[in-house]
Enzyme design. Structure first.
Site, PDB file in Angstrom:
ATOM      1  N   ARG A 149       0.769  -1.114   0.049  1.00  0.00           N
ATOM      2  CA  ARG A 149       0.162  -0.074   0.028  1.00  0.00           C
ATOM      3  C   ARG A 149       0.949   1.366   0.013  1.00  0.00           C
ATOM      4  O   ARG A 149       0.460   2.377  -0.621  1.00  0.00           O
ATOM      5  CB  ARG A 149      -0.740   0.144   1.424  1.00  0.00           C
ATOM      6  CG  ARG A 149      -1.852  -1.137   1.285  1.00  0.00           C
ATOM      7  CD  ARG A 149      -2.991  -1.001   0.847  1.00  0.00           C
ATOM      8  NE  ARG A 149      -3.687  -2.331   0.407  1.00  0.00           N
ATOM      9  CZ  ARG A 149      -4.555  -3.100   1.213  1.00  0.00           C
ATOM     10  NH1 ARG A 149      -4.609  -2.800   2.671  1.00  0.00           N
ATOM     11  NH2 ARG A 149      -4.956  -4.382   0.691  1.00  0.00           N
ATOM     12  N   GLU A 152     -13.614 -14.282   9.917  1.00  0.00           N
ATOM     13  CA  GLU A 152     -13.636 -13.556   8.708  1.00  0.00           C
ATOM     14  C   GLU A 152     -13.528 -14.573   7.334  1.00  0.00           C
ATOM     15  O   GLU A 152     -12.537 -14.953   6.946  1.00  0.00           O
ATOM     16  CB  GLU A 152     -12.782 -12.683   8.546  1.00  0.00           C
ATOM     17  CG  GLU A 152     -12.621 -11.657   7.196  1.00  0.00           C
ATOM     18  CD  GLU A 152     -11.541 -10.573   6.976  1.00  0.00           C
ATOM     19  OE1 GLU A 152     -10.756 -10.548   7.984  1.00  0.00           O
ATOM     20  OE2 GLU A 152     -11.585  -9.819   6.189  1.00  0.00           O
ATOM     21  N   LYS A 163     -17.586 -11.453  10.362  1.00  0.00           N
ATOM     22  CA  LYS A 163     -16.854 -10.468   9.320  1.00  0.00           C
ATOM     23  C   LYS A 163     -17.101 -10.821   7.828  1.00  0.00           C
ATOM     24  O   LYS A 163     -15.830 -11.295   7.564  1.00  0.00           O
ATOM     25  CB  LYS A 163     -15.553 -10.167   9.661  1.00  0.00           C
ATOM     26  CG  LYS A 163     -14.776  -9.031   8.680  1.00  0.00           C
ATOM     27  CD  LYS A 163     -13.448  -8.411   9.223  1.00  0.00           C
ATOM     28  CE  LYS A 163     -12.770  -7.622   8.327  1.00  0.00           C
ATOM     29  NZ  LYS A 163     -11.595  -6.689   8.860  1.00  0.00           N
ATOM     30  N   SER A 200     -14.282  -4.464   3.601  1.00  0.00           N
ATOM     31  CA  SER A 200     -14.583  -3.449   2.345  1.00  0.00           C
ATOM     32  C   SER A 200     -14.112  -4.182   1.016  1.00  0.00           C
ATOM     33  O   SER A 200     -14.768  -3.890   0.047  1.00  0.00           O
ATOM     34  CB  SER A 200     -14.107  -2.054   2.378  1.00  0.00           C
ATOM     35  OG  SER A 200     -12.571  -2.031   2.559  1.00  0.00           O
ATOM     36  N   GLY A 201     -13.103  -4.902   1.172  1.00  0.00           N
ATOM     37  CA  GLY A 201     -12.634  -5.831  -0.086  1.00  0.00           C
ATOM     38  C   GLY A 201     -12.401  -5.232  -1.133  1.00  0.00           C
ATOM     39  O   GLY A 201     -12.202  -5.808  -2.428  1.00  0.00           O
ATOM     40  N   GLY A 202     -12.084  -3.647  -1.040  1.00  0.00           N
ATOM     41  CA  GLY A 202     -11.561  -3.064  -2.514  1.00  0.00           C
ATOM     42  C   GLY A 202     -12.545  -2.442  -2.946  1.00  0.00           C
ATOM     43  O   GLY A 202     -12.191  -1.770  -4.011  1.00  0.00           O
ATOM     44  N   ARG A 237      -9.127  -0.606   3.903  1.00  0.00           N
ATOM     45  CA  ARG A 237      -9.079   0.270   2.939  1.00  0.00           C
ATOM     46  C   ARG A 237      -9.957   1.289   2.791  1.00  0.00           C
ATOM     47  O   ARG A 237     -10.091   2.617   2.676  1.00  0.00           O
ATOM     48  CB  ARG A 237      -8.995  -0.347   1.563  1.00  0.00           C
ATOM     49  CG  ARG A 237      -7.741  -1.207   1.315  1.00  0.00           C
ATOM     50  CD  ARG A 237      -7.579  -2.025   0.210  1.00  0.00           C
ATOM     51  NE  ARG A 237      -8.490  -3.359   0.775  1.00  0.00           N
ATOM     52  CZ  ARG A 237      -8.656  -4.103  -0.271  1.00  0.00           C
ATOM     53  NH1 ARG A 237      -8.039  -4.389  -1.480  1.00  0.00           N
ATOM     54  NH2 ARG A 237      -9.263  -5.584   0.320  1.00  0.00           N
TER      55      ARG A 237
HETATM   56  P1  13P Z   1     -10.523  -4.340   3.624  1.00  0.00           P
HETATM   57  O1  13P Z   1     -11.604  -3.501   4.384  1.00  0.00           O
HETATM   58  O2  13P Z   1      -9.546  -3.476   2.981  1.00  0.00           O
HETATM   59  O3  13P Z   1     -11.110  -5.457   2.692  1.00  0.00           O
HETATM   60  O4  13P Z   1      -9.773  -5.206   4.818  1.00  0.00           O
HETATM   61  C1  13P Z   1     -10.602  -5.669   5.785  1.00  0.00           C
HETATM   62  C2  13P Z   1      -9.575  -6.699   6.279  1.00  0.00           C
HETATM   63  O5  13P Z   1      -9.469  -6.709   7.678  1.00  0.00           O
HETATM   64  C3  13P Z   1      -9.453  -7.895   5.446  1.00  0.00           C
HETATM   65  O6  13P Z   1      -8.843  -8.690   6.473  1.00  0.00           O
END
Ligand code: 13P
Length: 340
Positions: free
Chosen positions: A33, A177, A219, A261-263, A294
């Site tokens: 990043r 998650e 999550k 959020s996943g991108g 993110r």
């Molecule tokens: P993002 O919200 O960037 O997807 O990251 C969440 C996260 O903790 C991934 O394990």
């Protein structure tokens, strides 16, 4: 297992429409990043960036817990204050990522299984001593031709359940998650089908491993069309597909669902969470919240650029995103919030 502290932690994390800030990027991910926005990739820049986050004034009004990484939970501010102490003083509960990453799953080309169970009991008790009260483990499920396989879903679900049981034994709330990835050309319907299958299997394994649902957090991904799918959908359709999928697979005893959020862009993630709460909040057994990395951090990271002179602007951007997501928890986020 002592259930009461687990239930209390799970409740405090999401009180007052707060959510979680994931700042648990591994060194490799954090460096990636940084590289993308031209920031040098050193232990000191990673530390300085995390100091920027934990010293953001007012962050504790919208963030109930922050997920740290092994390097970060041991770091301090320039003044010598440990990050964990700074977070607790800001009213933010420290959490910790405890998986050791997703590795190729043998016999299953294109699929991964998350590792980290060996020695986990000892690592959890150390993290508890360091101040963590919740933990995170991420499994990744890719959608593609012929995948995900049952082998991948079952291996990941079982690891998540074994991790969750160990966390509860150690007094840490497990954030479970299972991430169905957004990459690919698949449809919204396909994402929904895969997400439901994965969640059904995860809760089956959590039951088998005797995980107390009242003392855990789910999550998941939002149910979305693949990022390369030509047929993208409006926020309302995504809200309906996501909530309907969760209603079929997530037991009512789980206190909160906190999306990754996943991108997705920061604004889309807020708008979609808002649409879900606006349409369904009063009818759902669990809180619908956020655990974004993110979608909370990216605008701040881009403003910071690694320079002291930009810290204050970056902190304002971070606080703003946290507040937008807090508003989305009660259906009160709007595009107008982005203009102020
Ligand atoms: P993002 O919200 O960037 O997807 O990251 C969440 C996260 O903790 C991934 O394990």
């Amino acid at each position: 297992m002592n259930s009461r502290p687990l239930i209390e932690t799970a409740t405090r994390l999401f009180a007052n429409n707060k959510g979680l800030l994931a700042m648990d990027e591994s060194n490799g991910t954090c460096n990636k990043r940084f590289a993308a926005v031209g920031i040098p990739q050193t232990e000191e820049t990673r530390r300085a960036y995390r100091e920027l986050i934990v010293t953001t004034q007012g962050l504790g009004e919208s963030i109930g817990g922050a997920i740290l990484y092994d390097e970060t939970i041991r770091q301090q501010e320039r003044s010598g204050t440990p990050f964990v102490k700074a977070l607790i003083e800001a009213g933010i509960i420290p959490g910790i990522k405890v998986d050791t990453g997703a590795k190729e799953l043998a016999g299953h080309p294109g699929e991964k299984v998350t590792e980290g169970l060996d020695g986990l009991r000892d690592r959890l008790s150390e993290y508890y001593r360091l101040g963590a009260r919740f933990a995170k483990w991420r499994a990744v499920i890719a959608i593609g031709k012929g995948i995900p396989s049952r082998g991948c879903i079952e291996a990941n679900a079982q690891a998540l359940a074994r991790y969750a049981a160990l966390c509860q034994e150690a007094g840490l709330v497990p954030v479970v998650e299972p991430e169905v990835l957004m990459e690919g050309g698949h449809s919204l319907e396909r994402c929904s089908e895969v997400t439901e299958e994965v969640l059904q299997q995860v809760f089956c394994e959590l039951y088998t491993q005797r995980v107390m649902l009242e003392g855990m957090i789910l999550k998941p991904n939002m149910v979305l069309p693949g990022s390369a799918c030509p047929n993208q959908k409006a926020g309302e359709e995504i809200a309906d597909a996501t909530v309907n999928c969760l209603l079929r697979a997530v037991p009512a005893a789980v206190p909160a669902v906190a999306f990754l959020s996943g991108g997705q862009s920061a604004e889309l993630a807020s708008a979609r969470l808002n649409a879900m709460n606006l349409r369904f909040k009063s009818r759902l057994p669990w809180a619908l919240a956020f655990s974004f990395a993110r979608a909370i951090q990216q605008p701040a990271l881009e403003l910071w650029k690694g320079l002291d002179a930009n810290v204050s602007a970056a902190q304002s951007a971070l606080c703003h995103r946290a507040r937008c997501n807090q508003a989305a928890r009660s259906g009160q986020y709007s595009a107008a919030m982005e203009k102020n």
